[in-house]
Design a protein around this motif. Structure first.
Motif, PDB file in Angstrom:
ATOM      1  N   TYR A 395      -9.367  -8.121  19.928  1.00 25.52           N
ATOM      2  CA  TYR A 395     -10.331  -8.940  18.932  1.00 25.52           C
ATOM      3  C   TYR A 395      -8.874  -9.179  18.400  1.00 25.52           C
ATOM      4  O   TYR A 395      -8.010  -8.508  18.001  1.00 25.52           O
ATOM      5  CB  TYR A 395     -10.910  -8.114  17.806  1.00 25.52           C
ATOM      6  N   ASP A 396      -8.636 -10.524  17.780  1.00 23.74           N
ATOM      7  CA  ASP A 396      -7.510 -10.968  17.354  1.00 23.74           C
ATOM      8  C   ASP A 396      -8.026 -12.016  15.914  1.00 23.74           C
ATOM      9  O   ASP A 396      -8.723 -12.520  16.154  1.00 23.74           O
ATOM     10  CB  ASP A 396      -6.811 -12.432  18.472  1.00 23.74           C
ATOM     11  N   ARG A 397      -7.015 -11.825  14.914  1.00 20.24           N
ATOM     12  CA  ARG A 397      -6.884 -11.625  14.022  1.00 20.24           C
ATOM     13  C   ARG A 397      -6.434 -13.098  13.372  1.00 20.24           C
ATOM     14  O   ARG A 397      -5.013 -13.507  13.575  1.00 20.24           O
ATOM     15  CB  ARG A 397      -6.181 -10.957  12.839  1.00 20.24           C
ATOM     16  N   THR A 398      -7.465 -14.003  13.073  1.00 22.17           N
ATOM     17  CA  THR A 398      -6.847 -15.596  13.033  1.00 22.17           C
ATOM     18  C   THR A 398      -5.939 -15.475  11.734  1.00 22.17           C
ATOM     19  O   THR A 398      -6.082 -15.219  10.533  1.00 22.17           O
ATOM     20  CB  THR A 398      -8.348 -16.031  12.747  1.00 22.17           C
ATOM     21  N   PHE A 399      -5.289 -15.900  12.708  1.00 30.27           N
ATOM     22  CA  PHE A 399      -3.915 -16.991  11.256  1.00 30.27           C
ATOM     23  C   PHE A 399      -3.377 -15.331  10.324  1.00 30.27           C
ATOM     24  O   PHE A 399      -3.988 -15.820   9.270  1.00 30.27           O
ATOM     25  CB  PHE A 399      -4.936 -18.173  10.572  1.00 30.27           C
ATOM     26  N   ALA A 400      -2.904 -14.621  11.118  1.00 27.71           N
ATOM     27  CA  ALA A 400      -3.379 -13.649   9.887  1.00 27.71           C
ATOM     28  C   ALA A 400      -2.263 -13.159   9.134  1.00 27.71           C
ATOM     29  O   ALA A 400      -3.138 -12.787   8.084  1.00 27.71           O
ATOM     30  CB  ALA A 400      -3.136 -12.177  11.066  1.00 27.71           C
ATOM     31  N   TYR A 401      -1.282 -13.247   9.227  1.00 29.61           N
ATOM     32  CA  TYR A 401      -0.091 -14.045   8.190  1.00 29.61           C
ATOM     33  C   TYR A 401      -0.294 -14.294   7.396  1.00 29.61           C
ATOM     34  O   TYR A 401      -0.207 -13.977   5.605  1.00 29.61           O
ATOM     35  CB  TYR A 401       1.096 -14.347   9.202  1.00 29.61           C
ATOM     36  N   ALA A 402      -0.958 -15.089   7.063  1.00 38.23           N
ATOM     37  CA  ALA A 402      -1.896 -16.384   5.786  1.00 38.23           C
ATOM     38  C   ALA A 402      -2.491 -14.934   4.667  1.00 38.23           C
ATOM     39  O   ALA A 402      -2.785 -15.254   3.714  1.00 38.23           O
ATOM     40  CB  ALA A 402      -2.801 -17.804   6.433  1.00 38.23           C
ATOM     41  N   LYS A 403      -3.133 -14.278   5.383  1.00 35.43           N
ATOM     42  CA  LYS A 403      -3.996 -13.740   5.033  1.00 35.43           C
ATOM     43  C   LYS A 403      -3.368 -12.703   3.545  1.00 35.43           C
ATOM     44  O   LYS A 403      -3.747 -11.941   2.774  1.00 35.43           O
ATOM     45  CB  LYS A 403      -4.896 -12.486   5.507  1.00 35.43           C
ATOM     46  N   HIS A 404      -1.695 -12.891   4.243  1.00 38.02           N
ATOM     47  CA  HIS A 404      -0.890 -11.869   3.357  1.00 38.02           C
ATOM     48  C   HIS A 404       0.557 -12.347   2.348  1.00 38.02           C
ATOM     49  O   HIS A 404       1.868 -11.669   2.035  1.00 38.02           O
ATOM     50  CB  HIS A 404      -0.310 -10.965   4.522  1.00 38.02           C
ATOM     51  N   THR A 405      -0.262 -13.525   2.582  1.00 37.74           N
ATOM     52  CA  THR A 405       0.606 -14.449   1.389  1.00 37.74           C
ATOM     53  C   THR A 405       0.597 -14.457  -0.189  1.00 37.74           C
ATOM     54  O   THR A 405       1.747 -15.199  -1.036  1.00 37.74           O
ATOM     55  CB  THR A 405       1.517 -15.826   1.990  1.00 37.74           C
ATOM     56  N   TRP A 406      -0.340 -14.141  -0.389  1.00 34.26           N
ATOM     57  CA  TRP A 406      -0.559 -14.072  -2.283  1.00 34.26           C
ATOM     58  C   TRP A 406       0.027 -13.396  -3.060  1.00 34.26           C
ATOM     59  O   TRP A 406       0.087 -13.690  -4.570  1.00 34.26           O
ATOM     60  CB  TRP A 406      -1.976 -13.527  -2.063  1.00 34.26           C
ATOM     61  N   LYS A 407       1.040 -12.123  -2.106  1.00 36.96           N
ATOM     62  CA  LYS A 407       1.612 -11.850  -3.612  1.00 36.96           C
ATOM     63  C   LYS A 407       3.214 -11.077  -2.797  1.00 36.96           C
ATOM     64  O   LYS A 407       2.705 -10.825  -1.646  1.00 36.96           O
ATOM     65  CB  LYS A 407       0.770 -10.330  -4.005  1.00 36.96           C
ATOM     66  N   SER A 408       4.029 -11.343  -3.272  1.00 36.16           N
ATOM     67  CA  SER A 408       5.679 -11.229  -2.160  1.00 36.16           C
ATOM     68  C   SER A 408       6.436 -10.477  -3.629  1.00 36.16           C
ATOM     69  O   SER A 408       5.677 -10.969  -5.153  1.00 36.16           O
ATOM     70  CB  SER A 408       5.992 -12.651  -2.074  1.00 36.16           C
ATOM     71  N   PRO A 409       7.193  -9.982  -3.097  1.00 35.48           N
ATOM     72  CA  PRO A 409       8.622  -9.163  -4.811  1.00 35.48           C
ATOM     73  C   PRO A 409       9.471 -10.635  -4.651  1.00 35.48           C
ATOM     74  O   PRO A 409       9.536 -11.395  -4.479  1.00 35.48           O
ATOM     75  CB  PRO A 409       8.795  -8.424  -3.478  1.00 35.48           C
ATOM     76  N   VAL A 410      10.113 -10.195  -6.472  1.00 35.08           N
ATOM     77  CA  VAL A 410      10.081 -11.131  -6.544  1.00 35.08           C
ATOM     78  C   VAL A 410      11.172 -10.521  -7.907  1.00 35.08           C
ATOM     79  O   VAL A 410      11.122  -9.570  -8.509  1.00 35.08           O
ATOM     80  CB  VAL A 410       9.745 -12.419  -7.945  1.00 35.08           C
ATOM     81  N   GLY A 411      12.411 -10.716  -9.016  1.00 38.96           N
ATOM     82  CA  GLY A 411      12.533 -10.320  -9.689  1.00 38.96           C
ATOM     83  C   GLY A 411      14.453  -9.679  -9.422  1.00 38.96           C
ATOM     84  O   GLY A 411      14.233  -9.240  -8.204  1.00 38.96           O
ATOM     85  N   ALA A 412      14.420  -9.174 -10.224  1.00 42.11           N
ATOM     86  CA  ALA A 412      15.717  -7.794  -9.841  1.00 42.11           C
ATOM     87  C   ALA A 412      15.037  -6.949  -8.635  1.00 42.11           C
ATOM     88  O   ALA A 412      14.138  -6.062 -10.034  1.00 42.11           O
ATOM     89  CB  ALA A 412      16.786  -7.824 -11.135  1.00 42.11           C
ATOM     90  N   PRO A 413      15.599  -6.056  -7.780  1.00 41.87           N
ATOM     91  CA  PRO A 413      15.494  -4.858  -7.124  1.00 41.87           C
ATOM     92  C   PRO A 413      15.169  -3.677  -7.958  1.00 41.87           C
ATOM     93  O   PRO A 413      16.656  -3.207  -8.500  1.00 41.87           O
ATOM     94  CB  PRO A 413      16.032  -5.179  -5.513  1.00 41.87           C
TER      95      PRO A 413
END
Length: 706
Positions: A395-413
């Motif tokens: 089983y291969d996850r189709t275009f997998a990384y595109a599923k996980h781009t909706w939220k990302s870290p921003v600002g000062a850590p």
């Protein structure tokens, strides 16, 4: 010793060095041949480790390590009992950094919260036989694990949390220039330039032969040559101990009238890129400003024998599809370059980040580089799975990384110490683990655990990871929020997680617009491939959709900005000019090829925190992923214990088929291959890939592909 004796001794030492390298290469080949012969002998029903060991010149323990099925009966648990050791075997622990006394109390959310109503229902599982639990993938005791870095205590660590001064990702104020491009099959000599097809005589397909033939055919000049087939840099591979040596020799062979490019322009890239499969040769004409690249089409997609005309059409379709979302889109040399260039053109011109996204300190970038792995690649071998598999299902996850781009870290850590985390309420702790963070943790596998490992731990080797699963094992590692949350709320048994230190960012969407445009482009090209009546255009659309996948996949990888390795060559007569910190990676009678680390560059688009968050989410989704529309779950933890054969980046290999939904959406599990057994369980990556290819060929497909 006088100067002449000194020079003579140096020359003799170089000869010894060269002889040692060749001997090591030959020894490695012999050891591989020996191990393969042992594996073949193990297939005999009455094979015994104590007979094979002296024939191989190894100890019984060494033979059993190669073929666990040969373990003597006295070392194997009885088949109808589950071993309950008083002290479960634990992997060797990396050196632990000094932790505050409060660290022991910094326990993550309790099992009660992990078993809340949001937790997926437990899967129907049959306990595996004891032999499937006996070895849970921990490295051999004599192997030394890597020690992962930690953030220094006090003010020294606080300085890591300031952004790099004067360095930020900003929207470009220039238009990227397209390059004149041709597509060449070096096996057949077919060259495609725009709408014209030519047949070249390229002799031995050296770089000199290719440049001479191409510029004789197209005198007005070409700036980029894509090799679609033939792999000319492998022509003399048999003459070299390593494939990289053959590639380096091909790239660095002298070319009359040309020299190695020194770079120019805004996308400055100097020198050759030595890669075993997809190298890049960069050349500049002597006495002029003409530059040309020779690149492998393998950077973009597998061609599978496609004609250069089809590949040219694929690039035309790709450019047209991208232009619907970016009116200034240009296809650059590689998918990673193209991906990052397109992303910069989505940086907002108004709002909080109109001035750009600041780049982390070099210290935090180095920490993420060392502690945030990419895809999960793990082969589960007997006795954790049966020696004979009833089936092998991919089983291969189709275009997998595109599923996980909706939220990302921003600002000062922000730094979240063990003391700070322990002082928070359970709700605050869970919110932090749901957020964008990277955490140093101490993990304990439940005593009743009988499935695959959930969290990565450092293993022997540079950037190597394994996934401990033996009950009672304790280890220290770094992991992202998605994986930690999965370990705490998995559908089987919550794991014990202790927060030792952490980095927490605000939640943002710096990649959302970019990823949505790429997903729409991929969807449109996939539809063209499906509905196009002309087979050649359908194939071109399919290849273009694969190129979009590469743009997103390698674009995300480019954000990680690994420390750079500089590759160079020096004449053997000038060996003293080799940099002192360089490693020699190849040589021939005239040239020595070397490489040395150059550290982190001042790259304004370096955002390893984004890549780390996406990779963590993708690894977690291999374990469990909810399909809201279908009210069901998919992933390794929703299969019976002992049925997972392998993980491979975004693919899962099982011994049983699953009824998981597939709606052609990014992240969906697509059935790619199916082999019926009984089949011998693969014990190496090579064997797994052979079975994978056979399984894909055996499956009657419906035209879908990940």
């Amino acid at each position: 010793m006088d100067a002449q004796s000194y020079s003579t001794a140096l020359a003799e030492l170089r000869t010894v060095r060269d002889t040692i390298k060749k001997a090591r290469a030959e020894l490695a080949k012999l050891e591989t041949d020996r191990d393969q012969r042992i594996a073949r002998l193990a297939a005999y029903a009455k094979a015994k480790a104590e007979r094979i060991a002296p024939a191989a010149g190894l100890s019984v323990a060494d033979v059993v390590a190669l073929v666990p099925a040969l373990a003597p009966d006295s070392l194997t648990a009885a088949p109808d009992t589950v071993p309950q050791p008083a002290q479960p075997a634990q992997p060797a622990q990396p050196a632990q950094p000094a932790q505050p006394a409060e660290a022991e109390q910094a326990v993550a959310p309790t099992a009660r919260s992990a078993a809340s109503s949001k937790t997926p229902p437990p899967a129907a599982i049959t306990p595996p036989p004891a032999e499937l639990i006996a070895d849970a993938g921990t490295p051999a005791p004599e192997q030394e694990l890597r020690t992962l870095p930690s953030i220094p205590e006090g003010g020294a660590g606080d300085t890591w949390f300031a952004h790099t001064s004067g360095l930020a990702s900003t929207r470009p104020n220039f238009t990227q220039q397209a390059r004149s491009t041709v597509f060449l099959d070096t096996a057949t000599g077919v060259l495609v330039h725009r709408q014209q097809t030519h047949h070249l005589e390229i002799g031995n397909a050296t770089a000199a032969d290719i440049l001479t033939a191409v510029f004789h055919t197209i005198p007005e000049g070409v700036e980029r040559i894509y090799i679609t087939a033939g792999d000319p840099w492998h022509r003399d591979a048999d003459r070299y101990p390593y494939l990289r040596d053959a590639v380096a020799a091909w790239l660095n062979a002298p070319i009359p009238g040309w020299r190695t490019d020194t770079g120019r322009g805004r996308d400055r890239m100097a020198g050759h890129f030595v890669h075993a499969r997809n190298p890049v040769g960069r050349y500049q004409r002597d006495g002029g400003d003409h530059h040309v690249e020779i690149r492998s089409m393998g950077e973009w997609f597998d061609t599978d024998g496609d004609d250069p005309t089809v590949i040219r059409d694929a690039f035309v379709l790709l450019w047209q599809a991208l232009r619907r979302h970016w009116n200034d889109a240009v296809i650059m040399g590689s998918p990673s370059q193209t991906g990052r260039d397109l992303w910069t053109r989505t940086i907002p011109q108004r709002g909080q980040y109109a001035d750009g996204f600041p780049v982390l300190s070099e210290e935090l970038r180095g920490l993420l580089h060392a502690t945030a792995g990419q895809g999960r690649n793990e082969l589960v071998t007997p006795p954790r799975i049966p020696d004979q598999l009833p089936q092998l299902v991919e089983y291969d996850r189709t275009f997998a990384y595109a599923k996980h781009t909706w939220k990302s870290p921003v600002g000062a850590p922000r730094r979240i110490t063990a003391t700070t985390f322990a002082a928070w309420s359970e709700k605050e702790q869970m919110r932090a683990l749901y957020g964008c963070g990277h955490w140093q943790i101490r993990v304990t596998v439940p005593d009743t655990w009988n499935h695959v490992g959930l969290l990565p731990a450092p293993a022997p080797g540079d950037r190597a990871w394994h996934y401990p699963a033996a009950p009672g094992t304790t280890f220290t590692t770094w992991a992202g929020g998605p994986e930690i949350h999965t370990a705490l709320t998995n559908p089987l048994t919550p794991w014990k997680i202790e927060i030792l230190d952490g980095i927490l960012w605000e939640d943002g969407k710096p990649l959302d617009d970019w990823a949505k445009k790429l997903k729409e482009t991929w969807t449109n090209l996939t539809a063209q491939a499906h509905f196009q009546g002309d087979p050649q255009q359908a194939r071109a659309a399919h290849l273009a959709s694969r190129a979009v996948r590469s743009i997103l996949l390698y674009g995300i990888g480019a954000f990680a900005q690994r420390p750079r390795m500089v590759t160079g060559t020096t004449p053997r007569t000038a060996e003293r000019d080799i940099p002192a910190d360089a490693e020699i990676i190849g040589f021939d009678d005239q040239l020595i090829t070397w490489q040395r680390p150059s550290g982190f560059s001042r790259d304004p688009n370096a955002h390893p925190e984004w890549a780390a968050a996406i990779w963590s989410g993708a690894r977690a989704a291999l374990l469990t992923q909810r399909h809201r529309d279908d009210d069901t779950y998919a992933g390794a933890l929703h299969t019976p214990p002992g049925t997972v054969v392998a993980f491979r980046t975004d693919a899962l290999y099982l011994t049983q088929p699953q009824n998981w939904p597939y709606h052609h959406q990014p992240g969906d599990y697509l059935l790619r291959g199916h082999l019926t057994g009984p089949l011998p369980a693969p014990t190496s990556e090579e064997e797994l890939l052979t079975l994978r290819n056979t399984g894909r060929a055996a499956l009657t497909t419906t035209g879908q592909e990940a």
